[in-house]
Design an enzyme around this catalytic site. Structure first.
Site, PDB file in Angstrom:
ATOM      1  N   TYR A   1      37.898 -71.525  66.223  1.00 13.16           N
ATOM      2  CA  TYR A   1      37.985 -72.970  66.911  1.00 13.16           C
ATOM      3  C   TYR A   1      38.286 -74.163  66.102  1.00 13.16           C
ATOM      4  O   TYR A   1      38.496 -75.376  66.370  1.00 13.16           O
ATOM      5  CB  TYR A   1      36.244 -73.426  67.156  1.00 13.16           C
ATOM      6  CG  TYR A   1      35.470 -72.418  67.737  1.00 13.16           C
ATOM      7  CD1 TYR A   1      35.979 -71.534  68.606  1.00 13.16           C
ATOM      8  CD2 TYR A   1      34.041 -72.515  67.319  1.00 13.16           C
ATOM      9  CE1 TYR A   1      34.890 -70.459  69.096  1.00 13.16           C
ATOM     10  CE2 TYR A   1      33.218 -71.598  68.186  1.00 13.16           C
ATOM     11  CZ  TYR A   1      33.765 -70.465  68.835  1.00 13.16           C
ATOM     12  OH  TYR A   1      32.981 -69.668  69.435  1.00 13.16           O
TER      13      TYR A   1
ATOM     14  N   HIS B   1      34.105 -61.848  64.963  1.00 11.24           N
ATOM     15  CA  HIS B   1      34.078 -62.483  66.077  1.00 11.24           C
ATOM     16  C   HIS B   1      34.477 -61.518  67.486  1.00 11.24           C
ATOM     17  O   HIS B   1      33.905 -61.791  68.454  1.00 11.24           O
ATOM     18  CB  HIS B   1      35.283 -63.564  66.218  1.00 11.24           C
ATOM     19  CG  HIS B   1      35.172 -64.617  67.276  1.00 11.24           C
ATOM     20  ND1 HIS B   1      35.482 -66.053  66.946  1.00 11.24           N
ATOM     21  CD2 HIS B   1      34.847 -64.609  68.486  1.00 11.24           C
ATOM     22  CE1 HIS B   1      35.239 -66.729  67.754  1.00 11.24           C
ATOM     23  NE2 HIS B   1      34.564 -66.061  68.775  1.00 11.24           N
TER      24      HIS B   1
HETATM   25  N1  LIG Z   1      31.453 -65.583  70.216  1.00 11.52           N
HETATM   26  C1  LIG Z   1      32.249 -65.885  71.414  1.00 11.52           C
HETATM   27  O1  LIG Z   1      33.111 -65.169  71.740  1.00 11.52           O
HETATM   28  C2  LIG Z   1      31.975 -67.155  72.041  1.00 11.52           C
HETATM   29  C3  LIG Z   1      32.866 -67.526  73.167  1.00 11.52           C
HETATM   30  C4  LIG Z   1      32.368 -68.721  73.834  1.00 11.52           C
HETATM   31  C5  LIG Z   1      31.559 -69.414  73.178  1.00 11.52           C
HETATM   32  N2  LIG Z   1      30.926 -69.131  72.139  1.00 11.52           N
HETATM   33  C6  LIG Z   1      29.999 -70.190  71.472  1.00 11.52           C
HETATM   34  O2  LIG Z   1      28.878 -70.570  72.217  1.00 11.52           O
HETATM   35  C7  LIG Z   1      28.947 -71.812  72.470  1.00 11.52           C
HETATM   36  C8  LIG Z   1      28.540 -72.264  73.863  1.00 11.52           C
HETATM   37  O3  LIG Z   1      29.480 -71.814  74.857  1.00 11.52           O
HETATM   38  P1  LIG Z   1      30.355 -72.794  75.600  1.00 11.52           P
HETATM   39  O4  LIG Z   1      30.998 -73.949  74.861  1.00 11.52           O
HETATM   40  O5  LIG Z   1      31.018 -72.172  76.865  1.00 11.52           O
HETATM   41  O6  LIG Z   1      29.044 -73.749  76.148  1.00 11.52           O
HETATM   42  P2  LIG Z   1      28.202 -73.887  77.547  1.00 11.52           P
HETATM   43  O7  LIG Z   1      26.841 -75.176  76.927  1.00 11.52           O
HETATM   44  O8  LIG Z   1      27.759 -72.761  78.179  1.00 11.52           O
HETATM   45  O9  LIG Z   1      29.064 -74.941  78.476  1.00 11.52           O
HETATM   46  C9  LIG Z   1      29.762 -75.947  77.937  1.00 11.52           C
HETATM   47  C10 LIG Z   1      30.283 -76.646  78.979  1.00 11.52           C
HETATM   48  O10 LIG Z   1      29.330 -77.175  79.913  1.00 11.52           O
HETATM   49  C11 LIG Z   1      29.421 -78.716  79.893  1.00 11.52           C
HETATM   50  N3  LIG Z   1      27.803 -79.139  79.817  1.00 11.52           N
HETATM   51  C12 LIG Z   1      27.123 -79.275  78.505  1.00 11.52           C
HETATM   52  N4  LIG Z   1      26.079 -79.456  78.935  1.00 11.52           N
HETATM   53  C13 LIG Z   1      26.024 -80.005  80.061  1.00 11.52           C
HETATM   54  C14 LIG Z   1      24.964 -80.521  80.843  1.00 11.52           C
HETATM   55  N5  LIG Z   1      23.747 -80.794  80.362  1.00 11.52           N
HETATM   56  N6  LIG Z   1      25.265 -80.949  82.133  1.00 11.52           N
HETATM   57  C15 LIG Z   1      26.381 -80.676  82.701  1.00 11.52           C
HETATM   58  N7  LIG Z   1      27.340 -80.018  82.106  1.00 11.52           N
HETATM   59  C16 LIG Z   1      27.261 -79.820  80.741  1.00 11.52           C
HETATM   60  C17 LIG Z   1      30.310 -79.018  78.782  1.00 11.52           C
HETATM   61  O11 LIG Z   1      31.067 -80.133  79.267  1.00 11.52           O
HETATM   62  P3  LIG Z   1      31.236 -81.616  78.084  1.00 11.52           P
HETATM   63  O12 LIG Z   1      31.661 -80.974  76.752  1.00 11.52           O
HETATM   64  O13 LIG Z   1      32.423 -82.267  78.873  1.00 11.52           O
HETATM   65  O14 LIG Z   1      29.667 -81.943  78.171  1.00 11.52           O
HETATM   66  C18 LIG Z   1      31.072 -77.827  78.703  1.00 11.52           C
HETATM   67  O15 LIG Z   1      32.325 -77.955  79.719  1.00 11.52           O
HETATM   68  C19 LIG Z   1      30.477 -72.331  72.001  1.00 11.52           C
HETATM   69  O16 LIG Z   1      30.493 -73.589  71.775  1.00 11.52           O
HETATM   70  C20 LIG Z   1      30.495 -71.385  70.833  1.00 11.52           C
HETATM   71  O17 LIG Z   1      29.791 -71.944  69.916  1.00 11.52           O
HETATM   72  C21 LIG Z   1      31.153 -68.044  71.509  1.00 11.52           C
END
Ligand SMILES: NC(=O)c1ccc[n+]([C@@H]2O[C@H](COP(=O)([O-])OP(=O)(O)OC[C@H]3O[C@@H](n4cnc5c(N)ncnc54)[C@H](OP(=O)(O)O)[C@@H]3O)[C@@H](O)[C@H]2O)c1
Length: 283
Positions: free
Chosen positions: A53, A111
Site C-alpha cells: 500500500y 501477503h
Molecule cells: N490482504 C489482501 O490481499 C487485501 C486486499 C484488499 C484489502 N485488504 C485490506 O482490507 C482493507 C479493507 O478492504 P477495502 O479497502 O476494500 O475496504 P472496504 O471497507 O471493504 O471498502 C472500502 C470502500 O468502501 C467505501 N466505503 C467505506 N465505508 C463506507 C460507508 N460507510 N458507506 C459507503 N461506502 C463506504 C470506501 O470509499 P471511501 O474511501 O471513499 O469512503 C471504499 O471505496 C484494506 O484497506 C486493506 O487494509 C487486504
C-alpha cells in the site's frame, strides 16, 4: 461481539482486536491522520497496512503525530510479493519496522502465497519466506505471524513443514464470497480469520428489496449490516474509508444482532461480478 474493544485470542496467546481499520489507498498524510484519529476515537485499535500500500511511513507518522502510543494499538503489516525468500523477507521486516517507526509489529503477514515468475516453486518459496517470519517472531520484532490469501494447500504446506503454525489468515470475505473450505480449515486449525474488502457488495445490495427492509428493521446502513455480518461469522472485518465520518459510521455495529433468518438470506446472496481471487493468477 458486544463491543469494539472486544479481543480474540490467537493460537499463540496474543490478544487481537475483533474489528479493524484498513488503510489501502490512503497514502495522503492528512487523510491518514484524519481517518486514524476518527478510528481511534471511535474505538478501533487494529490498523492494517502493507508494504504494497506504500503507506507504512504515513501510518507510522500518524501514530506518532497523534500521540497514540498509549492506546494499545494493534498494528498489522504485510510482506510485499517482491520480498519472498529468507534474506529478502528478513530485510523487509526490518524495513517495515523502520517505516512504521515501531519497536515491534503486532502482526506480520505474507501477503500472497504465489510469486509471479516462480509459480512452480511456491512450496519451497513459502517455507523459506515463513522461516524469516518465524525468526523475526523469535527475536520479538513481531508479536504474531500469519498469512493472507492462503488456500488450504498453502496452509497445509506451512503446517507440515514449518516450526510455527500461522496465527492468522486474511482473506476476502463478504456475502457472495464466503470461501467456506478455507474458513472451515482455519477454524479446525485454530487460525484466526480476517475479512478483507467486507464492503464489496455495497452497490449490489443497495438494489435488493429484502436488504432495504433490513436497513429499516435494524435502522442501519448497508455498510453497517455488512460489518455486523462479518462479526457474526467470527471474522475480523477490516474496513477502510478515506472519510472520517464513514470510519465512525462503520464502527457503530455493536448495538444490534442480525437475526438467523436474515443471516441465512445474506449467506445465500450471489453476485456475478464479485468472486474470490484466483490466488494462482492474481498477485
Ligand atoms: N490482504 C489482501 O490481499 C487485501 C486486499 C484488499 C484489502 N485488504 C485490506 O482490507 C482493507 C479493507 O478492504 P477495502 O479497502 O476494500 O475496504 P472496504 O471497507 O471493504 O471498502 C472500502 C470502500 O468502501 C467505501 N466505503 C467505506 N465505508 C463506507 C460507508 N460507510 N458507506 C459507503 N461506502 C463506504 C470506501 O470509499 P471511501 O474511501 O471513499 O469512503 C471504499 O471505496 C484494506 O484497506 C486493506 O487494509 C487486504
Amino acid at each position: 461481539m458486544a463491543s469494539i474493544f472486544d479481543m480474540t485470542e490467537l493460537n499463540n496467546g496474543v490478544r487481537m482486536p475483533v474489528f479493524g481499520l484498513g488503510t489501502s489507498g490512503n497514502k495522503d498524510q492528512t487523510v491518514c491522520n484524519e481517518t486514524i484519529k476518527a478510528a481511534v476515537d471511535a474505538g478501533y485499535r487494529l490498523i492494517d497496512t502493507a508494504q504494497m500500500y506504500e503507506n507504512e511511513e504515513q501510518v507510522g507518522k500518524a501514530i506518532h503525530q497523534l500521540e497514540l502510543s498509549d492506546k494499545n494499538l494493534f498494528i498489522t503489516s504485510k510482506l510485499d510479493n517482491t520480498n519472498h525468500g529468507y534474506e529478502a523477507a528478513s530485510k523487509a521486516i526490518d524495513d517495515s519496522l523502520e517505516k512504521l517507526g515501531l519497536e515491534y509489529i503486532d502482526l506480520y503477514l505474507i501477503h500472497w502465497p504465489v510469486v509471479k515468475g516462480r509459480e512452480g516453486s511456491w512450496q519451497e518459496d513459502n517455507i523459506e519466506t515463513w522461516r524469516a517470519l518465524e525468526d523475526a517472531y523469535d527475536a520479538g520484532k513481531v508479536k504474531a505471524i500469519g498469512v493472507s490469501n492462503f488456500m488450504v494447500k498453502h496452509l497445509e504446506n506451512l503446517i507440515s513443514n514449518c516450526r510455527i503454525k500461522p496465527m492468522v489468515n486474511q482473506i476476502r470475505l463478504h456475502p457472495g464470497v464466503l470461501q467456506e473450505e478455507i474458513v472451515v480449515f482455519c477454524e479446525k486449525e485454530n487460525i484466526t480469520v480476517e475479512a478483507w474488502s467486507p464492503l464489496s457488495p455495497l452497490k449490489q445490495m443497495s438494489e435488493d428489496e429484502k436488504v432495504k427492509a433490513m436497513m429499516e428493521k435494524y435502522r442501519k446502513t448497508i455498510a453497517q449490516l455488512l460489518l455486523r455480518f462479518s462479526l457474526q461469522h467470527n471474522f475480523i472485518p477490516l474496513t477502510k474509508s478515506s472519510k472520517a465520518e464513514r470510519v465512525v459510521e462503520n464502527a457503530d455495529v455493536f448495538d444490534f444482532e442480525i437475526s438467523k433468518e436474515d443471516m441465512d438470506y445474506l449467506n445465500r446472496l450471489k453476485f456475478d461480478d464479485l468472486e474470490a481471487p484466483d490466488v494462482d493468477e492474481e498477485r
